[in-house]
Design an enzyme around this catalytic site. Sequence first.
Site, mmCIF file in Angstrom:
data_model
loop_
_atom_site.group_PDB
_atom_site.id
_atom_site.type_symbol
_atom_site.label_atom_id
_atom_site.label_comp_id
_atom_site.label_asym_id
_atom_site.label_seq_id
_atom_site.Cartn_x
_atom_site.Cartn_y
_atom_site.Cartn_z
ATOM 1 N N SER A 135 -0.165 105.445 41.452
ATOM 2 C CA SER A 135 0.279 105.483 40.064
ATOM 3 C C SER A 135 0.923 104.130 39.763
ATOM 4 O O SER A 135 1.880 103.742 40.427
ATOM 5 C CB SER A 135 1.301 106.610 39.905
ATOM 6 O OG SER A 135 1.858 106.595 38.611
ATOM 7 N N LYS A 161 -4.263 105.324 38.866
ATOM 8 C CA LYS A 161 -3.701 105.912 37.640
ATOM 9 C C LYS A 161 -2.804 104.874 37.002
ATOM 10 O O LYS A 161 -2.034 104.212 37.687
ATOM 11 C CB LYS A 161 -2.907 107.164 38.022
ATOM 12 C CG LYS A 161 -1.870 107.632 37.025
ATOM 13 C CD LYS A 161 -1.362 109.021 37.399
ATOM 14 C CE LYS A 161 0.131 109.159 37.211
ATOM 15 N NZ LYS A 161 0.611 110.494 37.648
ATOM 16 N N LYS A 163 -0.046 104.165 33.705
ATOM 17 C CA LYS A 163 0.779 104.779 32.674
ATOM 18 C C LYS A 163 0.384 104.186 31.325
ATOM 19 O O LYS A 163 0.105 102.978 31.223
ATOM 20 C CB LYS A 163 2.259 104.493 32.951
ATOM 21 C CG LYS A 163 2.770 105.119 34.251
ATOM 22 C CD LYS A 163 2.841 106.636 34.153
ATOM 23 C CE LYS A 163 3.552 107.234 35.345
ATOM 24 N NZ LYS A 163 3.626 108.710 35.268
ATOM 25 N N ASP A 188 -1.887 108.351 32.452
ATOM 26 C CA ASP A 188 -0.795 109.333 32.350
ATOM 27 C C ASP A 188 0.133 108.903 31.224
ATOM 28 O O ASP A 188 0.695 107.806 31.253
ATOM 29 C CB ASP A 188 -0.032 109.390 33.685
ATOM 30 C CG ASP A 188 1.047 110.480 33.707
ATOM 31 O OD1 ASP A 188 1.222 111.188 32.700
ATOM 32 O OD2 ASP A 188 1.716 110.615 34.754
ATOM 33 N N GLU A 213 -3.549 112.533 31.611
ATOM 34 C CA GLU A 213 -2.468 113.407 32.088
ATOM 35 C C GLU A 213 -1.366 113.525 31.041
ATOM 36 O O GLU A 213 -0.893 112.508 30.526
ATOM 37 C CB GLU A 213 -1.927 112.819 33.395
ATOM 38 C CG GLU A 213 -0.853 113.656 34.078
ATOM 39 C CD GLU A 213 -0.384 113.039 35.397
ATOM 40 O OE1 GLU A 213 -1.038 112.100 35.918
ATOM 41 O OE2 GLU A 213 0.660 113.475 35.898
ATOM 42 N N ASP A 238 0.893 118.056 33.673
ATOM 43 C CA ASP A 238 1.918 117.770 34.684
ATOM 44 C C ASP A 238 3.197 118.480 34.236
ATOM 45 O O ASP A 238 3.442 119.639 34.594
ATOM 46 C CB ASP A 238 2.077 116.237 34.793
ATOM 47 C CG ASP A 238 3.251 115.783 35.655
ATOM 48 O OD1 ASP A 238 4.033 116.615 36.115
ATOM 49 O OD2 ASP A 238 3.413 114.549 35.866
ATOM 50 N N LYS A 262 3.242 119.408 41.265
ATOM 51 C CA LYS A 262 4.378 118.790 41.957
ATOM 52 C C LYS A 262 5.194 119.950 42.489
ATOM 53 O O LYS A 262 5.713 120.754 41.701
ATOM 54 C CB LYS A 262 5.222 117.950 40.994
ATOM 55 C CG LYS A 262 4.585 116.628 40.621
ATOM 56 C CD LYS A 262 5.453 115.831 39.683
ATOM 57 C CE LYS A 262 4.690 114.591 39.219
ATOM 58 N NZ LYS A 262 5.314 113.967 38.034
ATOM 59 N N GLY A 290 3.517 112.898 42.277
ATOM 60 C CA GLY A 290 4.612 112.297 43.045
ATOM 61 C C GLY A 290 5.786 112.000 42.141
ATOM 62 O O GLY A 290 5.646 111.942 40.910
HETATM 63 O O1 OSB Z 1 4.341 111.651 35.614
HETATM 64 O O2 OSB Z 1 3.500 111.603 37.537
HETATM 65 C C1 OSB Z 1 4.425 111.312 36.787
HETATM 66 C C2 OSB Z 1 7.000 109.171 38.608
HETATM 67 C C3 OSB Z 1 8.174 109.688 38.098
HETATM 68 C C4 OSB Z 1 8.121 110.684 37.154
HETATM 69 C C5 OSB Z 1 6.878 111.167 36.713
HETATM 70 C C6 OSB Z 1 5.711 110.662 37.239
HETATM 71 C C7 OSB Z 1 5.769 109.622 38.176
HETATM 72 C C8 OSB Z 1 4.597 108.975 38.742
HETATM 73 C C9 OSB Z 1 4.772 108.299 40.084
HETATM 74 O O3 OSB Z 1 3.550 108.860 38.161
HETATM 75 C C10 OSB Z 1 4.022 108.930 41.179
HETATM 76 C C11 OSB Z 1 4.481 108.408 42.525
HETATM 77 O O4 OSB Z 1 3.981 107.366 42.947
HETATM 78 O O5 OSB Z 1 5.342 109.022 43.164
HETATM 79 MG MG MG Z 2 2.547 112.657 35.313
#
Ligand code: OSB
Ligand code: MG
Length: 369
Positions: A135, A161, A163, A188, A213, A238, A262, A290
Site C-alpha cells: 500500500s 495499491k 491511496k 484505496d 477500496e 474496508d 482486517k 494492514g
Molecule cells: O485503508 O488499508 C487502509 C493504513 C492505515 C489505515 C488504513 C489503511 C492503511 C493502509 C496501509 O493502507 C496498509 C499497510 O501497509 O499496513
Molecule cells: Mg483501506
Amino acid sequence: MKLERIEVRHIELPLKHPFETSFGRSTSKEFLLLSVSADGITGFSECVADADPYYLPETNGTVFHVLREFLVPLAFSLDIGDPRDVLPALARVRGHEMAKACVEMAIWELVARRDGVPLHKVLGGRGGRIESGVSIGLQKDEGALLERVETEVAAGYRRIKIKIKPGHDRRLAAAIRARFPQIRLMVDANSAYTLADAPVLRELDAFDLMMVEQPLAWDDIVDHATLQKELRTPVCLDESIRGVDNARHALDLGACRIINIKVGRVGGFRGMLDIHELCFGRGVPVWCGGMLESGIGRLANVHLQTLPGFTLPGDTSASARYFEEDLVDPPVVVASDGTIAVPDAPGIGHEIVWSRVDRATTWKEAWTP
Ligand code: OSB
Ligand code: MG
C-alpha cells in the site's frame, strides 16, 4: 483455563517515512500491545487502533478505557476452552471491535503457544508462503509516486495499491497504467468520496484496476450498493465491514464484490473466520488489510492469510518498509518473488525482542483478577 494476568503497554515506534492517506498523515505508529497469561504461558496481540479517530472511531484511549472498565474484568470471568467462543462471550460490550480483537487475539496466540503450534494451525490454515502486496501512501507529486511504484514492483510485490483522494485520483491511476501496463493495480480512497462523485469514480474503469477500496462513507453500505451498479471496477469494502452480519448485508445488497478483512476491525480471529467462511461459500474473494503493524500484528496477518479464501495478495509487506528496527526477530521479510514465509514456530512464530519493546514503551498497566 482462567486468565491470571493481563498487561497493556502503549508503544510508540517512529515510521521511516510518513504515511499519508485521504484522512491524514502519520509519522509514528502508536499502538497498544496486550499480553494475557494463564497456566504459566503468555500470549500477545497488537491492537489496530490509532492515536486518533480518523480511520475508524476507536482510539488507543477508547480501547484502554473499554479494556480497563469492561473487557478485562469480563475476560477474567471467562473459563476459556475453545478460543472461538471468546468473541461471542464479549458480545455484551457493543461495538469496540478493536478493543475486543486485541483481547481475543492474545487468547488465540496463548492457546497456540500452549499447544506448541503456530498460529495458522489453530486457525485452520497451512504452512508455506503467502503472496504479498503493498500500500503506497499519497506522495508529494506524480513523479514521486511513480518512483515508489517502480521500487515496489522491482522488489517483487505482487500487487500495488495506491491511496487516492478527490483531485488526486484519475490522473495518478492513468500515469501508473501508462508506465506499468501489466501490474496488478488497485486504489484505496479511505471514504473520501460521496455518491455525487460517481462520474469521477466511473472514469477509473478505464485503468483495469483490480478494485476500488472504500470510496464512500466509513459506515455506509447502501450508497456503495448504488455506486457498484454504476462501476465496472469491483468495489472492495474496508472500513464498512465490522463483523460477519454487516458483511452479509453488504454482499446481499451488492455493495461490494471483494472484502478487505482486517482482523482487528472485525472483533478478532473469530470475526475474520466467520467473514472468511461467508465469502468463501459465496465465491467472494477476500484479502488481508494492514494497519502499519509492528511485527507482532504483522505476523498475525501472515498466519491468517493461509486460509483458503484469501485468494488475493494482501497489504502485508516487509517490516523494513515501515520500521528501522521491528519488535520481532527476524523481521517480516518479502522474497524477490513477492512472497512471505509462514512461520512454523509456536504462536506468531518469531521472537519478540523485549529490550526493543521496553525502549518503545511509553506507559504500561497490568491487572490481575
Ligand atoms: O485503508 O488499508 C487502509 C493504513 C492505515 C489505515 C488504513 C489503511 C492503511 C493502509 C496501509 O493502507 C496498509 C499497510 O501497509 O499496513
Ligand atoms: Mg483501506
